[in-house]
Design an enzyme around this catalytic site. Structure first.
Site, PDB file in Angstrom:
ATOM      1  N   LEU A  33     -90.792  -3.532 -50.750  1.00  0.00           N
ATOM      2  CA  LEU A  33     -91.641  -2.866 -49.751  1.00  0.00           C
ATOM      3  C   LEU A  33     -91.160  -3.175 -48.334  1.00  0.00           C
ATOM      4  O   LEU A  33     -91.900  -3.715 -47.511  1.00  0.00           O
ATOM      5  CB  LEU A  33     -93.126  -3.228 -49.942  1.00  0.00           C
ATOM      6  N   THR A 132     -73.833   6.796 -53.752  1.00  0.00           N
ATOM      7  CA  THR A 132     -73.788   7.887 -52.781  1.00  0.00           C
ATOM      8  C   THR A 132     -72.402   8.512 -52.672  1.00  0.00           C
ATOM      9  O   THR A 132     -71.397   7.841 -52.942  1.00  0.00           O
ATOM     10  CB  THR A 132     -74.202   7.330 -51.397  1.00  0.00           C
ATOM     11  N   ASP A 133     -72.362   9.755 -52.206  1.00  0.00           N
ATOM     12  CA  ASP A 133     -71.070  10.405 -51.944  1.00  0.00           C
ATOM     13  C   ASP A 133     -70.385   9.824 -50.710  1.00  0.00           C
ATOM     14  O   ASP A 133     -69.191  10.045 -50.492  1.00  0.00           O
ATOM     15  CB  ASP A 133     -71.249  11.932 -51.781  1.00  0.00           C
ATOM     16  N   GLU A 134     -71.137   9.054 -49.890  1.00  0.00           N
ATOM     17  CA  GLU A 134     -70.553   8.555 -48.640  1.00  0.00           C
ATOM     18  C   GLU A 134     -69.434   7.552 -48.883  1.00  0.00           C
ATOM     19  O   GLU A 134     -68.647   7.275 -47.975  1.00  0.00           O
ATOM     20  CB  GLU A 134     -71.641   7.933 -47.759  1.00  0.00           C
ATOM     21  N   TYR A 158     -73.166   1.174 -43.860  1.00  0.00           N
ATOM     22  CA  TYR A 158     -73.928   1.576 -45.055  1.00  0.00           C
ATOM     23  C   TYR A 158     -72.990   1.952 -46.192  1.00  0.00           C
ATOM     24  O   TYR A 158     -73.084   1.421 -47.302  1.00  0.00           O
ATOM     25  CB  TYR A 158     -74.859   2.758 -44.731  1.00  0.00           C
ATOM     26  N   LYS A 162     -72.347   0.181 -49.872  1.00  0.00           N
ATOM     27  CA  LYS A 162     -72.555   0.874 -51.161  1.00  0.00           C
ATOM     28  C   LYS A 162     -71.246   0.883 -51.959  1.00  0.00           C
ATOM     29  O   LYS A 162     -71.251   0.702 -53.182  1.00  0.00           O
ATOM     30  CB  LYS A 162     -73.044   2.308 -50.940  1.00  0.00           C
ATOM     31  N   PRO A 290     -71.875   7.140 -33.903  1.00  0.00           N
ATOM     32  CA  PRO A 290     -70.522   6.567 -33.904  1.00  0.00           C
ATOM     33  C   PRO A 290     -69.898   6.673 -35.301  1.00  0.00           C
ATOM     34  O   PRO A 290     -70.560   6.376 -36.299  1.00  0.00           O
ATOM     35  CB  PRO A 290     -70.753   5.085 -33.537  1.00  0.00           C
TER      36      PRO A 290
HETATM   37  P1  NAD Z   1     -85.115   4.489 -49.380  1.00  0.00           P
HETATM   38  O1  NAD Z   1     -84.613   3.745 -48.181  1.00  0.00           O
HETATM   39  O2  NAD Z   1     -86.097   5.582 -49.197  1.00  0.00           O
HETATM   40  O3  NAD Z   1     -85.758   3.457 -50.417  1.00  0.00           O
HETATM   41  C1  NAD Z   1     -85.164   2.217 -50.707  1.00  0.00           C
HETATM   42  C2  NAD Z   1     -86.203   1.384 -51.448  1.00  0.00           C
HETATM   43  O4  NAD Z   1     -85.593   0.125 -51.773  1.00  0.00           O
HETATM   44  C3  NAD Z   1     -87.449   1.081 -50.611  1.00  0.00           C
HETATM   45  O5  NAD Z   1     -88.610   1.272 -51.380  1.00  0.00           O
HETATM   46  C4  NAD Z   1     -87.279  -0.377 -50.245  1.00  0.00           C
HETATM   47  O6  NAD Z   1     -88.521  -1.061 -50.070  1.00  0.00           O
HETATM   48  C5  NAD Z   1     -86.507  -0.906 -51.421  1.00  0.00           C
HETATM   49  N1  NAD Z   1     -85.728  -2.114 -51.109  1.00  0.00           N
HETATM   50  C6  NAD Z   1     -84.924  -2.295 -50.014  1.00  0.00           C
HETATM   51  N2  NAD Z   1     -84.402  -3.541 -50.050  1.00  0.00           N
HETATM   52  C7  NAD Z   1     -84.843  -4.128 -51.189  1.00  0.00           C
HETATM   53  C8  NAD Z   1     -84.644  -5.396 -51.779  1.00  0.00           C
HETATM   54  N3  NAD Z   1     -83.850  -6.315 -51.210  1.00  0.00           N
HETATM   55  N4  NAD Z   1     -85.254  -5.667 -52.963  1.00  0.00           N
HETATM   56  C9  NAD Z   1     -86.064  -4.734 -53.536  1.00  0.00           C
HETATM   57  N5  NAD Z   1     -86.314  -3.533 -53.015  1.00  0.00           N
HETATM   58  C10 NAD Z   1     -85.703  -3.231 -51.849  1.00  0.00           C
HETATM   59  O7  NAD Z   1     -83.801   5.015 -50.115  1.00  0.00           O
HETATM   60  P2  NAD Z   1     -83.580   6.359 -50.950  1.00  0.00           P
HETATM   61  O8  NAD Z   1     -83.204   7.430 -50.030  1.00  0.00           O
HETATM   62  O9  NAD Z   1     -84.711   6.520 -51.886  1.00  0.00           O
HETATM   63  O10 NAD Z   1     -82.269   5.938 -51.761  1.00  0.00           O
HETATM   64  C11 NAD Z   1     -82.374   5.271 -53.011  1.00  0.00           C
HETATM   65  C12 NAD Z   1     -80.972   4.977 -53.523  1.00  0.00           C
HETATM   66  O11 NAD Z   1     -80.245   6.192 -53.650  1.00  0.00           O
HETATM   67  C13 NAD Z   1     -80.139   4.087 -52.599  1.00  0.00           C
HETATM   68  O12 NAD Z   1     -79.380   3.209 -53.390  1.00  0.00           O
HETATM   69  C14 NAD Z   1     -79.246   5.062 -51.843  1.00  0.00           C
HETATM   70  O13 NAD Z   1     -78.030   4.444 -51.478  1.00  0.00           O
HETATM   71  C15 NAD Z   1     -79.028   6.110 -52.909  1.00  0.00           C
HETATM   72  N6  NAD Z   1     -78.772   7.487 -52.428  1.00  0.00           N
HETATM   73  C16 NAD Z   1     -79.613   8.077 -51.511  1.00  0.00           C
HETATM   74  C17 NAD Z   1     -79.384   9.386 -51.114  1.00  0.00           C
HETATM   75  C18 NAD Z   1     -80.289  10.090 -50.131  1.00  0.00           C
HETATM   76  O14 NAD Z   1     -79.965  11.218 -49.701  1.00  0.00           O
HETATM   77  N7  NAD Z   1     -81.427   9.529 -49.760  1.00  0.00           N
HETATM   78  C19 NAD Z   1     -78.302  10.096 -51.643  1.00  0.00           C
HETATM   79  C20 NAD Z   1     -77.443   9.448 -52.548  1.00  0.00           C
HETATM   80  C21 NAD Z   1     -77.706   8.155 -52.942  1.00  0.00           C
HETATM   81  O1  DAU Z   2     -74.757  11.655 -48.481  1.00  0.00           O
HETATM   82  C1  DAU Z   2     -75.737  10.853 -49.082  1.00  0.00           C
HETATM   83  C2  DAU Z   2     -76.423  10.020 -48.022  1.00  0.00           C
HETATM   84  O2  DAU Z   2     -77.277  10.921 -47.319  1.00  0.00           O
HETATM   85  C3  DAU Z   2     -77.206   8.858 -48.596  1.00  0.00           C
HETATM   86  O3  DAU Z   2     -76.327   7.964 -49.215  1.00  0.00           O
HETATM   87  C4  DAU Z   2     -77.989   8.141 -47.490  1.00  0.00           C
HETATM   88  O4  DAU Z   2     -78.808   7.131 -48.058  1.00  0.00           O
HETATM   89  C5  DAU Z   2     -78.871   9.171 -46.790  1.00  0.00           C
HETATM   90  O5  DAU Z   2     -79.553   8.566 -45.718  1.00  0.00           O
HETATM   91  C6  DAU Z   2     -78.035  10.340 -46.290  1.00  0.00           C
HETATM   92  O6  DAU Z   2     -77.149   9.916 -45.213  1.00  0.00           O
HETATM   93  P1  DAU Z   2     -76.908  10.816 -43.923  1.00  0.00           P
HETATM   94  O7  DAU Z   2     -76.401   9.987 -42.840  1.00  0.00           O
HETATM   95  O8  DAU Z   2     -76.121  12.032 -44.287  1.00  0.00           O
HETATM   96  O9  DAU Z   2     -78.446  11.282 -43.688  1.00  0.00           O
HETATM   97  P2  DAU Z   2     -79.301  11.526 -42.366  1.00  0.00           P
HETATM   98  O10 DAU Z   2     -80.526  12.259 -42.791  1.00  0.00           O
HETATM   99  O11 DAU Z   2     -79.464  10.289 -41.570  1.00  0.00           O
HETATM  100  O12 DAU Z   2     -78.378  12.525 -41.544  1.00  0.00           O
HETATM  101  C7  DAU Z   2     -77.990  13.789 -42.074  1.00  0.00           C
HETATM  102  C8  DAU Z   2     -77.101  14.442 -41.039  1.00  0.00           C
HETATM  103  O13 DAU Z   2     -77.906  14.786 -39.902  1.00  0.00           O
HETATM  104  C9  DAU Z   2     -75.992  13.548 -40.518  1.00  0.00           C
HETATM  105  O14 DAU Z   2     -74.837  14.329 -40.292  1.00  0.00           O
HETATM  106  C10 DAU Z   2     -76.548  13.021 -39.207  1.00  0.00           C
HETATM  107  C11 DAU Z   2     -77.428  14.159 -38.713  1.00  0.00           C
HETATM  108  N1  DAU Z   2     -78.589  13.759 -37.905  1.00  0.00           N
HETATM  109  C12 DAU Z   2     -79.436  12.820 -38.401  1.00  0.00           C
HETATM  110  C13 DAU Z   2     -80.539  12.409 -37.680  1.00  0.00           C
HETATM  111  C14 DAU Z   2     -81.458  11.338 -38.208  1.00  0.00           C
HETATM  112  C15 DAU Z   2     -78.844  14.373 -36.683  1.00  0.00           C
HETATM  113  O15 DAU Z   2     -78.083  15.258 -36.251  1.00  0.00           O
HETATM  114  N2  DAU Z   2     -79.940  13.976 -35.969  1.00  0.00           N
HETATM  115  C16 DAU Z   2     -80.782  13.002 -36.404  1.00  0.00           C
HETATM  116  O16 DAU Z   2     -81.740  12.650 -35.657  1.00  0.00           O
END
Ligand code: NAD
Ligand code: DAU
Length: 356
Positions: A33, A132-134, A158, A162, A290
């Protein structure tokens, strides 16, 4: 039963809700949390004996050992992570701690539990690492999409953290035989996403009449996938994915950020018109992130070929559902916009002057 980490976050909560809607196999949900974890996302499971929530850290080995001993899970689905690129730029330490050290601790606890299992349970056990694809870095326009063989070239704290966790998972399989599967997914969107990420941030800012901060020229491309499609893909890989393999998951849906923001504005013009004018008047180009990766694109043919998975949601249907969800859940949104959220907005946007 399965052990889910990070099940109070965006994707984890959607996964737990979908899992328990689809089957009766109980879930132990371990989540620290942090700011990103929110039990309100799991309110529908209140009083449901199939969901056991444990607040704790994946880096706490004693807690992990106790959870494995008490609940004897047949699988771990590992979502817990620090997940926001911008936060990793401002403070990488938490990403090293959770994504690398935490994943290492979880792998070690899982290995020690798995090693002592009887033969059949040992063979059936799975450690599913959600990534993640990143990790693959950035593509130029016209480059082929990321396959599972693409070299790792992470560019942000990040994605580097990962990538490190992906390598640990791979090594724990190769060296110790731990039965792992890894999935590398593109950008998710949908219900319960914390409004620091692009799509929910744009929706809540537009509703509040605040600027919509587009980094740089807004022509960075992401491949967007509706979150429940990601959850379905994870269920398939967990059930039938080949041990030791990685599977890329994506939406076949590449779009530049500016187009995403304009789509959100147009939907809000339709669903919640603003007497002050069209929502796209709020679009503001600000200083770029950046090291900003220019383009991600996932080649998701392997998971389709081997497991028959394809996304079911189109971007048009998914983005409409997402905007409608935010409009229908003002309390969830208001509750996450706490003091800590406001502090983050000040940190991330204060020195990003309007760049146009
Ligand atoms: P999120 O940030 O919404 O949720 C992360 C959760 O992990 C939170 O509930 C947080 O409380 C919990 N957490 C953080 N540190 C912790 C710890 N030390 N111990 C236990 N719990 C902890 O993330 P999300 O967007 O739901 O992503 C989930 C997973 O999917 C991540 O591993 C992320 O890298 C991966 N992922 C996310 C996306 C995306 O677009 N959001 C895409 C591809 C992969
Ligand atoms: O590709 C998968 C990843 O997608 C996951 O692994 C990450 O956990 C998830 O956060 C996400 O990463 P991004 O950096 O792509 O997501 P974000 O929503 O932060 O940004 C999406 C795009 O939008 C990115 O090119 C940055 C841009 N952006 C983001 C924010 C927050 C803006 O232009 N303005 C903004 O204020």
């Amino acid at each position: 039963m399965i052990l889910v980490t990070g099940g109070a976050g965006f994707i984890g909560a959607n996964f737990v809700l979908d899992w328990l809607a689809a089957c009766d196999e109980p879930v132990v949900n371990l989540d620290a949390l942090t700011y990103a974890g929110n039990l309100e996302s799991l309110a529908a499971l209140e009083g449901d004996a199939r969901h056991i929530f444990v607040r704790g850290d994946i880096a706490d080995r004693a807690l992990l050992d106790a959870l494995f001993a008490t609940h004897a899970p047949r699988a771990v689905v590992h979502f817990a992570a620090e997940s926001h690129v911008d936060r990793s730029i401002h403070g990488p330490g938490a990403f090293i701690k959770t994504n690398i050290e935490g994943s290492y601790t979880l792998l070690e606890a899982a290995r020690s539990y798995w090693a002592a299992l009887p033969a059949q349970a040992k063979a059936g056990f799975r450690f599913h690492h959600v990534s993640t694809d990143e990790v693959y870095g950035s593509l130029a326009a016209g480059d082929a999409a990321f396959t599972e063989e693409h070299a790792y070239e992470p560019n942000s704290p990040y994605s580097a953290s990962k990538a490190a966790s992906d390598h640990l998972v791979r090594a724990w399989h190769h060296t110790y035989g731990l039965p792992v599967v890894t999935t590398n997914c593109s950008n998710n969107y949908g219900p319960y996403q914390f409004p620091e990420k692009l799509i929910p941030l744009m929706i809540v800012n537009a509703l509040a009449g605040k600027p919509l901060p587009v980094y740089g020229d807004g022509m960075q491309v992401r491949d967007w996938l509706y979150v429940t499609d990601h959850c379905a893909a994870i269920r398939e890989v967990l059930a039938r994915g080949r041990v030791g393999e990685t599977y890329n998951i994506g939406g076949w849906n590449e779009k530049p950020n500016i187009e995403i923001v304009r789509t959100v504005c147009a939907l809000l013009d339709e669903l919640r018109p603003d007497p002050a004018g069209r929502h796209d008047r709020l679009i503001t180009h600000v200083t770029d992130r950046p090291g900003h990766d220019r383009r991600y694109a996932i080649d998701a043919r392997k998971i389709e070929r081997e497991l028959g998975w394809r996304p079911t949601e189109t971007f048009d249907s998914g983005i409409r559902k997402t905007v409608q969800w935010v409009l229908a859940n003002p309390r969830w949104i208001a509750n996450v916009q706490s003091g800590a959220y406001r502090d983050w907005l000040a940190t991330n946007y204060a020195d990003r002057a309007n760049s146009r």
